[in-house]
Enzyme design. Structure first.
Site, mmCIF file in Angstrom:
data_model
loop_
_atom_site.group_PDB
_atom_site.id
_atom_site.type_symbol
_atom_site.label_atom_id
_atom_site.label_comp_id
_atom_site.label_asym_id
_atom_site.label_seq_id
_atom_site.Cartn_x
_atom_site.Cartn_y
_atom_site.Cartn_z
ATOM 1 N N ASP A 84 41.350 10.050 102.733
ATOM 2 C CA ASP A 84 42.081 8.691 102.768
ATOM 3 C C ASP A 84 42.528 9.445 104.107
ATOM 4 O OD1 ASP A 84 43.014 6.712 102.718
ATOM 5 O OD2 ASP A 84 45.329 7.756 101.919
ATOM 6 N N ARG B 174 38.680 -0.295 112.062
ATOM 7 C CA ARG B 174 38.527 0.467 111.845
ATOM 8 C C ARG B 174 38.007 1.058 110.836
ATOM 9 N NH1 ARG B 174 42.846 0.818 107.479
ATOM 10 N NH2 ARG B 174 41.481 0.864 105.974
ATOM 11 N N HIS C 14 36.095 5.093 109.589
ATOM 12 C CA HIS C 14 34.795 5.478 108.589
ATOM 13 C C HIS C 14 33.922 6.526 109.373
ATOM 14 C CE1 HIS C 14 36.806 3.620 105.739
ATOM 15 N NE2 HIS C 14 37.051 2.276 106.378
ATOM 16 N N ARG D 168 38.800 -5.155 99.742
ATOM 17 C CA ARG D 168 38.164 -4.643 101.591
ATOM 18 C C ARG D 168 38.418 -5.836 102.190
ATOM 19 N NH1 ARG D 168 39.447 1.081 103.206
ATOM 20 N NH2 ARG D 168 40.976 1.923 101.864
ATOM 21 N N LEU E 196 25.237 24.521 97.308
ATOM 22 C CA LEU E 196 26.042 23.717 96.699
ATOM 23 C C LEU E 196 25.810 22.282 96.465
ATOM 24 C CD1 LEU E 196 29.665 23.463 99.312
ATOM 25 C CD2 LEU E 196 28.529 20.906 98.763
ATOM 26 N N GLU F 173 44.528 22.218 91.169
ATOM 27 C CA GLU F 173 45.661 22.774 91.654
ATOM 28 C C GLU F 173 45.594 20.877 92.407
ATOM 29 O OE1 GLU F 173 47.701 24.713 91.750
ATOM 30 O OE2 GLU F 173 47.300 25.952 90.347
HETATM 31 C C1 FPP Z 1 39.374 5.716 102.943
HETATM 32 O O1 FPP Z 1 39.943 5.433 104.177
HETATM 33 C C2 FPP Z 1 38.450 5.993 103.106
HETATM 34 C C3 FPP Z 1 37.561 5.419 102.419
HETATM 35 C C4 FPP Z 1 38.062 4.042 101.919
HETATM 36 C C5 FPP Z 1 35.782 5.127 102.881
HETATM 37 C C6 FPP Z 1 35.449 6.552 102.671
HETATM 38 C C7 FPP Z 1 34.322 7.080 103.389
HETATM 39 C C8 FPP Z 1 34.106 7.626 104.305
HETATM 40 C C9 FPP Z 1 34.707 8.756 104.662
HETATM 41 C C10 FPP Z 1 32.387 7.552 104.926
HETATM 42 C C11 FPP Z 1 31.667 8.902 104.472
HETATM 43 C C12 FPP Z 1 30.830 8.732 102.785
HETATM 44 C C13 FPP Z 1 29.504 7.552 102.492
HETATM 45 C C14 FPP Z 1 29.027 8.359 101.841
HETATM 46 C C15 FPP Z 1 29.292 6.899 103.338
HETATM 47 P P1 FPP Z 1 41.363 4.224 104.274
HETATM 48 O O2 FPP Z 1 40.268 2.789 104.613
HETATM 49 O O3 FPP Z 1 41.858 3.988 103.320
HETATM 50 O O4 FPP Z 1 42.344 5.151 105.792
HETATM 51 P P2 FPP Z 1 43.431 3.930 105.695
HETATM 52 O O5 FPP Z 1 44.203 4.627 104.739
HETATM 53 O O6 FPP Z 1 43.990 5.141 107.088
HETATM 54 O O7 FPP Z 1 43.417 2.893 105.884
#
Ligand code: FPP
Length: 244
Positions: free
Chosen positions: A19, A32, A36, A70, A130, A200
């Site tokens: 997150d 934003r 990602h 979203r 892994l 945990e």
């Molecule tokens: C949460 O941050 C993150 C996500 C909803 C997407 C997670 C995706 C990746 C890390 C990309 C890599 C993974 C793959 C397999 C493509 P948020 O957008 O909720 O952040 P915020 O809380 O700051 O708005």
């Protein structure tokens, strides 16, 4: 910091809610979605670090059933990133001996993504390293329901915990020992509800794109220090697990 491989205090299975990508980008006045993109780099780095540390399973929440709500352009960027990851990153992971799995409801993804998932799993399934499991269009409640429905389809009318466990996504993996959530929220957000009964929990304010080797070793350190009793009293535990 010195890190030794195959330390017995390293969790076998680590589950992560990645997150804070959006906030990371916003702080830098970037869109934003750039968060990602950086988040995907962090994920790649975490695979390397966890693998070297001796972690056997790394399971990450990439897209929840709720994430479809979203903005359309963010969803489509995430889908593009997923496809790129399947096409580009998986080859590298394969070269490094990692196994890749995807859990969740695949039916809403594009045919290209669905094909990419099958190809990635097939390519890497016999690798010794892994196991990276990406939860995509996944929800913990959905997982339990699909497991129950699979048992109903077999004609079961009474079920046990172990019946249900065998039908869950990731049934072949040990349950997560350590759950990490970055980005400051302290919720489970419908991630692996059943499987994390004894995990945990470790929460950090660090945003996912900033999460690095030092930070994950902080999480491992915190994991090591906690007493894992599985409902027993500390006196019932083997001497080495009792508090001094
Ligand atoms: C949460 O941050 C993150 C996500 C909803 C997407 C997670 C995706 C990746 C890390 C990309 C890599 C993974 C793959 C397999 C493509 P948020 O957008 O909720 O952040 P915020 O809380 O700051 O708005």
């Amino acid at each position: 910091m010195s890190h030794s491989a195959n330390n017995q205090n390293i969790p076998r299975h680590v589950a992560v809610i990645m997150d804070g990508n959006g906030r990371w980008a916003k702080k830098r006045l970037m869109p934003r979605v750039m968060g990602h993109k950086r988040g995907l780099d962090t994920l790649e780095e975490m695979c390397r670090i966890c693998s070297n540390a001796g972690v056997e399973y790394l399971t990450v929440f990439a897209f929840s059933t709720e994430n479809w709500r979203r903005p359309e352009d963010e969803v489509s960027f995430l889908m593009g990133l997923f496809l790129t990851a399947l096409e580009k990153k998986v080859a590298k992971m394969h070269a490094n001996g990692l196994r890749v799995k995807v859990i969740g409801d695949r039916s809403h993804f594009s045919p290209a993504i669905q094909k990419g998932i099958v190809a990635a799993e097939e390519l890497t399934k016999n690798n010794p390293g892994l196991t990276l499991t990406v939860a995509a269009d996944y929800g913990g409640k959905w997982d339990i329901i699909q497991a129950a429905n699979a048992l109903i389809a077999e004609g079961k009318t009474q079920i046990t915990e172990s019946d249900l466990s065998t039908k869950l996504m990731l049934a072949e993996a040990p349950e997560p020992d350590l759950f990490i959530r970055t980005g400051g929220e302290t919720r489970i957000s419908n991630f692996m509800l059943w499987q994390m009964a004894y995990a945990e929990f470790y929460f950090t304010d660090v945003l996912w794109p900033d999460f690095n080797e030092t930070e994950i070793y902080r999480a491992f350190e915190s994991f090591t220090q906690r007493e894992r009793r599985f409902g027993r009293t500390s006196e019932q535990l083997p001497i080495e697990q009792q508090r001094p």
